[in-house]
Design an enzyme around this catalytic site. Structure first.
Site, mmCIF file in Angstrom:
data_model
loop_
_atom_site.group_PDB
_atom_site.id
_atom_site.type_symbol
_atom_site.label_atom_id
_atom_site.label_comp_id
_atom_site.label_asym_id
_atom_site.label_seq_id
_atom_site.Cartn_x
_atom_site.Cartn_y
_atom_site.Cartn_z
ATOM 1 N N GLU A 33 -23.783 11.365 47.423
ATOM 2 C CA GLU A 33 -22.418 11.448 47.954
ATOM 3 C C GLU A 33 -21.490 12.234 47.055
ATOM 4 O O GLU A 33 -20.640 13.002 47.533
ATOM 5 C CB GLU A 33 -21.859 10.032 48.177
ATOM 6 C CG GLU A 33 -20.582 9.986 49.007
ATOM 7 C CD GLU A 33 -19.302 10.207 48.205
ATOM 8 O OE1 GLU A 33 -18.241 10.405 48.827
ATOM 9 O OE2 GLU A 33 -19.360 10.160 46.953
ATOM 10 N N HIS A 48 -22.631 4.519 48.519
ATOM 11 C CA HIS A 48 -23.458 5.390 47.678
ATOM 12 C C HIS A 48 -23.622 4.831 46.277
ATOM 13 O O HIS A 48 -22.704 4.268 45.692
ATOM 14 C CB HIS A 48 -22.899 6.820 47.644
ATOM 15 C CG HIS A 48 -21.592 6.992 46.932
ATOM 16 N ND1 HIS A 48 -21.507 7.290 45.587
ATOM 17 C CD2 HIS A 48 -20.316 6.943 47.384
ATOM 18 C CE1 HIS A 48 -20.234 7.417 45.243
ATOM 19 N NE2 HIS A 48 -19.494 7.203 46.304
#
Length: 349
Positions: free
Chosen positions: A221, A70
């Site tokens: 995330e 992420h």
């Protein structure tokens, strides 16, 4: 060798951490990754959430793999414009106010204007506040001092700053001669750099992977749902590449790849974990097994959203997570090496 040029990886990582990208405001860094992959002639597409999916075809297109890292980071948002011309903030992501005290920051308005500032306690001056050191570090006591001549809320608004504007933290990135890189947001831009270098190596070496493999650069995330979508029904294995958490009682260090066996979501897939260990041992990859007690990943988010997949989690060991982070080139290299062998291995089921 899995990573032929650690200097190139570090340069890429420095570029990534230098691009502000708090969760919810990641277009600039996703564009950077998109352009990087375009130069490698890698097929990519954006999902509706703003993440980026790269596809590398393999020998078997009936069964797929997905790897994810992420690019979104911790950050903040303007909660209130105070009467004294300073800003009250609201946190984005799971961290504590004390970890950003004294940090330089950047405020980005909805029109794209950017202003610098410093995050401080309201009671910072010891010449004025007797109990400055004892005051609680929280939303009420911390504020942003803007680097502009503003004395009240109206003057702040005249700059274009408003409630809801994003605030990013100065990464203060530095690479040392001893092989360390220290910076905010190594979680998880260290892993993004590793995956981008892996893709480059696959292309340069014309590696034919056994299975079609997707690389998801997720962008939500830190708020819990970055990698829980765009998973094909053919996907069998889903491997999150994220930071290994260090601290008292942890096995993870800054020099090995950390293989997570369990986090707050529960155990990761046992057979995939055993395969990762086997690949590490067969290829002289230094690794540690570990449990992260207060942690969740894109892989666990995918499981929670109902996908029928085998899930795993590995990553470089990062010291002082969600604060002033640091890792070593050895951890980056060991993570890259394990991934290099993993994408060329057989599925566990």
């Amino acid at each position: 060798m899995a990573n032929k040029n650690i200097e190139e990886t570090f340069k890429l990582l420095v570029d990534l951490v230098s691009i502000p990208s708090p969760s919810g405001n990641t277009n600039e860094v996703i564009t950077y990754v998109e352009n990087y992959l375009a130069k490698l002639q890698v097929e990519t597409k954006r999902n509706r959430k703003g993440g980026l999916i790269a596809t590398l075809n393999g020998k078997d297109s009936s069964r797929h793999r997905m790897l994810t890292a992420h690019v979104d980071t911790l950050g903040a948002m303007v909660k209130e414009i105070k009467a004294n011309g300073r800003l009250k903030i609201d946190l984005i992501g799971g961290f504590k106010y004390n970890s950003i005290e004294g940090e330089y920051c950047e405020i980005e308005t909805s029109s794209g204007k950017k202003f610098t500032g410093t995050i401080l306690m309201r009671q910072t001056s010891v010449h004025v506040y007797k109990d400055a050191g004892k005051a609680e570090r929280n939303q009420d006591n911390m504020e942003v001092r803007i680097d502009e001549q503003v004395k009240n809320a109206d003057e702040v608004r005249a700059l274009g700053i408003e409630v809801g504007d994003f605030i990013s933290f100065d990464p203060r990135v530095e690479v040392t001669e001893s092989g360390f890189i220290k910076s905010r947001h190594l979680d998880d831009k260290a892993s993004v750099a590793i995956l981008l270098q892996l893709i480059k190596q696959i292309k340069e070496e014309s590696i034919q992977m056994p299975y079609t493999t997707y690389f998801l650069i997720s962008n939500n995330e830190e708020i819990g749902y970055g990698g829980n979508s765009n998973i094909t029904s053919e996907t069998v294995e889903y491997l999150a590449v994220d930071m290994g958490a260090m601290g008292d009682g942890q096995s993870t260090d800054e020099f090995t790849v950390s293989i997570c066996v369990k986090d707050a979501s529960g155990p990761y897939h046992y057979e995939l974990r055993k395969q990762l260990v086997r690949l590490a041992e067969e290829n002289n990859v230094d690794y540690k097994l570990d449990i992260y007690p207060y942690y969740g990943s894109d892989a666990s988010a995918a499981i929670r959203s109902g996908h029928d997949i085998v899930h795993g989690l590995i990553g470089p060991g990062i010291d002082s997570s969600h604060a002033f982070e640091r890792t070593h080139q050895a951890s980056i290299e060991n993570t890259a090496k394990l991934l290099y062998h993993y994408v060329q291995s057989n599925l566990v089921i």
